[in-house]
Scaffold this active site. Structure first.
Site, mmCIF file in Angstrom:
data_model
loop_
_atom_site.group_PDB
_atom_site.id
_atom_site.type_symbol
_atom_site.label_atom_id
_atom_site.label_comp_id
_atom_site.label_asym_id
_atom_site.label_seq_id
_atom_site.Cartn_x
_atom_site.Cartn_y
_atom_site.Cartn_z
ATOM 1 N N LYS A 170 0.813 -1.219 -0.013
ATOM 2 C CA LYS A 170 0.022 -0.049 -0.061
ATOM 3 C C LYS A 170 0.928 1.316 -0.075
ATOM 4 C CE LYS A 170 -0.794 -0.504 5.008
ATOM 5 N NZ LYS A 170 -1.485 0.091 6.143
ATOM 6 N N TYR A 184 14.881 31.431 6.151
ATOM 7 C CA TYR A 184 13.465 31.927 6.628
ATOM 8 C C TYR A 184 13.601 31.959 8.278
ATOM 9 C CZ TYR A 184 10.982 31.076 2.341
ATOM 10 O OH TYR A 184 10.380 31.257 1.095
#
Ligand SMILES: Cc1ncc(COP(=O)(O)O)c(C=O)c1O
Length: 374
Positions: free
Chosen positions: A37, A267
């Protein structure tokens, strides 16, 4: 090897070796359903399915019908079990693509039977019993009623019964795993008595259960992370696995700048240089699945040496300090996960720093990460 801005290398030979190692731990009659999955935990479902089937996997396990359909459309005919819960809208596809759903309640049985009748098919079903995970699965009492109902419906066939261990990746929780298995065994015996038939497949074991060996493995196992050489918990610490990682994550230096002491980086100016610093900018960011929580904490490998992250992980880039590494040039290969010369970075280490699961990292790789099979 051709370089991209950022790419993952998936080694299918290592995948096959890991599967072989898992199978060596099992009695020969035990079947293997490989859990692929989430696009095979970020490794690519179709190539992983093809390779594992070539190396004698018996079944494939996916999260929903779209993942199963992708495999069918790639020409894969092996049995596919949807391990999760299905929704009403998936029923038509489930029946037409001959996908095996797992059921957890009475809800869908009537519709699954009707649709199978309409399409002139008989649909195999697995029934999940909740023994302590409390995510999916019928309660033990309810499971007996559901099993009776499935066997009474002419277009459905109860092929399998399963449960899922919540803590088997942690050998220190072996008692809980054993308790879950004992409850499962008890309920299955009760079901078989009531329906007067043996259910062909019984499965409980994911990677942790297979390796810690503290549970009956019944006649099918469901490894996921172990196939990819990923330790879901602390199995390696307890000496249980020696599987090899299948995936590496790589990039290259695209920009270099030497800055003086006191220069803010990125940042929020979360890092300010304390020395003259050679900053390398690497084109990988949180949009590529590189964890934001590695900001100012992680490191990458360049020229076989560790280069620490400085500043925060941004959407498209990270900055690293390469001052101590001689000769760094733009175009140099950067290893974010994997080995370079004598150094390596594992997903387990990254998940430890970021306080998450190693699966989160490979499952979260973004769509800009080019996947290369080696
Ligand atoms: C129902 C089920 N079975 C098996 C697995 C495989 O577990 P692991 O990757 O730890 O082997 C998973 C993974 O989440 C799962 O949800």
């Amino acid at each position: 090897m051709k370089k991209y801005r950022v790419w993952s290398e998936v080694n299918l030979r290592t995948l096959a070796q890991n599967l072989k190692q898992i199978k060596q731990k099992l009695d020969p009659e035990i079947k293997t359903l490989v859990v692929i999955k989430a696009d095979a935990y970020g490794h690519g479902a179709v190539p992983v399915a093809q390779t594992t089937l070539e190396y004698d996997a018996d079944m494939l396990g996916v999260g929903d019908s779209t993942e199963a359909i992708e495999l069918r459309q790639a020409g894969i005919l092996a049995p596919i079990v949807v391990l999760g819960s299905i929704i009403e809208e998936e029923i038509g596809w489930i029946v037409s693509y001959e996908i095996t759903p797992t059921v957890h309640s009475m809800d869908m049985l009537g519709r699954l039977n009707e649709e199978s009748h309409r399409q002139k098919k008989r649909l195999k079903i697995h029934l999940k019993i909740d023994t302590g995970m409390t995510r999916l699965g019928a309660s033990p009492k309810r499971a007996i009623e559901i099993a009776k109902k499935i066997t009474a419906l002419p277009h459905l066939e109860l092929e399998g019964v399963c449960t899922h261990h919540s803590s088997s990746f942690n050998p220190e929780e072996a008692d809980f795993t054993t308790k879950q298995t004992a409850l499962f065994n008890e309920v299955v015996n009760e079901i078989e008595k009531k329906i007067k038939t043996k259910i062909p497949l019984k499965h409980v074991a994911s990677t942790g259960t297979i390796f810690t060996n503290n549970s009956n493995l019944f006649n099918m196992v469901r490894p996921g992370g172990g196939l990819f050489g990923i330790d879901p918990g602390n199995l390696t610490k307890h000496g249980f696995t020696k599987l090899k990682p299948v995936l590496s994550l790589k990039s290259q230096v695209t920009f270099l700048k030497t800055v003086p002491t006191g220069t803010p980086i990125g940042y929020g100016r979360t890092h300010v240089t304390s020395k003259r610093t050679k900053v390398a900018t690497i084109p990988v960011g949180y949009n590529d699945g590189y964890p934001y929580h590695l900001s100012n904490k992680g490191h990458v490998l360049i020229r076989g040496q560790k280069a620490p992250l400085i500043g925060t992980v941004t959407m498209d880039y990270i900055m690293v300090d390469t001052t101590k590494i001689s000769g760094v040039k733009t175009g140099d290969e950067v290893v974010l996960i994997g080995r370079q010369e004598d150094e390596s970075i594992t997903v387990e280490e990254l998940s430890h720093i970021t306080n998450s699961s190693p699966y989160v990292i490979t499952c979260g790789l973004g769509k800009r990460v080019r996947r290369v099979y080696v």
